[in-house]
Write an enzyme that holds these catalytic residues in place. Structure first.
Site, PDB file in Angstrom:
ATOM      1  NE  ARG A 128     -25.374 -17.314 -39.863  1.00 39.43           N
ATOM      2  CZ  ARG A 128     -26.579 -17.461 -39.344  1.00 39.43           C
ATOM      3  NH1 ARG A 128     -26.998 -18.652 -38.937  1.00 39.43           N
ATOM      4  NH2 ARG A 128     -27.404 -16.424 -39.249  1.00 39.43           N
ATOM      5  NE  ARG A 137     -29.443 -16.310 -42.583  1.00 38.85           N
ATOM      6  CZ  ARG A 137     -30.691 -16.046 -42.274  1.00 38.85           C
ATOM      7  NH1 ARG A 137     -31.551 -17.037 -42.102  1.00 38.85           N
ATOM      8  NH2 ARG A 137     -31.118 -14.814 -42.150  1.00 38.85           N
ATOM      9  CG  ASP A 140     -30.307 -20.012 -39.829  1.00 39.95           C
ATOM     10  OD1 ASP A 140     -29.915 -19.722 -38.688  1.00 39.95           O
ATOM     11  OD2 ASP A 140     -31.377 -19.608 -40.307  1.00 39.95           O
ATOM     12  CG  ASP A 142     -33.667 -20.692 -36.743  1.00 40.04           C
ATOM     13  OD1 ASP A 142     -32.825 -19.989 -36.166  1.00 40.04           O
ATOM     14  OD2 ASP A 142     -34.123 -20.422 -37.873  1.00 40.04           O
TER      15      ASP A 142
END
Length: 198
Positions: A128, A137, A140, A142
């Site tokens: 990344r 990306r 990713d 989260d």
């Protein structure tokens, strides 16, 4: 059959990952050496269920996301509890080709900041880079939810502040934790393009 999860009363992480689509209720810049020392203290804490959104739109994105889900199960003091199917979605607040997305639930004894750090390390291992805002990306990750915690710090906001605006989060999350996704929220993102792949 499928059953719910009482996130505050889990056994110590040890069991293998559960099947795709199993439903649960998800109810938390240091040096690498510092992170390892902090992990050693995690065994004294009760496990918490955290929900993580995964996405990628570079290279073999489906393989990258699937590998990242497996990597969650290998984090210190962490066990994969549930994983959604993979989904293809149009980029939102990002550029490049379509994304491959998923949501996973983990039982972890890591604190929320240490879990965030571990997720960032997985992103880095996947290559990344952040050359500019909203760049494509390779991976990713989260942190959507950390038990029932509400966190608002310069480095972390939980629940994720935009999770209720994104079909690529809500639809996979509803697959594994339907109690967390109101019908009104799903209706609000119905116009966003997304399809289940597997």
């Amino acid at each position: 059959g499928r059953r719910g999860l009482a996130y505050a009363r889990q056994k110590a992480p040890a069991a293998p990952a559960q099947a795709v689509g199993r439903r649960w209720r998800c109810g938390a810049g240091r040096r690498r050496g510092t992170f390892r020392r902090r992990v050693s203290a995690a065994a004294a804490r009760a496990p918490v269920i955290a929900c993580v959104a995964l996405g990628a739109n570079l290279g073999d994105a489906a393989a990258v996301v699937a590998s990242a889900i497996d990597a969650l199960n290998r984090l210190p003091d962490t066990r994969l509890e549930a994983r959604s199917h993979l989904y293809r979605s149009a980029p939102v607040d990002a550029q490049g080709p379509d994304f491959i997305n998923a949501v996973a639930a983990v039982s972890t004894r890591l604190t929320a900041p240490d879990l965030l750090l571990a997720l960032q390390q997985l992103e880095q291992r996947a290559g990344r880079e952040r050359p500019y805002r909203n760049a494509p990306r390779t991976l990713d990750l989260d942190l959507l939810l950390y038990g029932d915690a509400r966190i608002d710090s310069p480095s972390l906001t939980v629940p994720h502040p935009r999770m209720m605006e994104r079909a690529f989060v809500l639809i996979p999350l509803a697959e594994i934790a339907p109690d967390l996704v109101p019908a009104a929220a799903l209706a609000a993102v119905a116009g966003q393009r997304i399809e289940r792949l597997s």
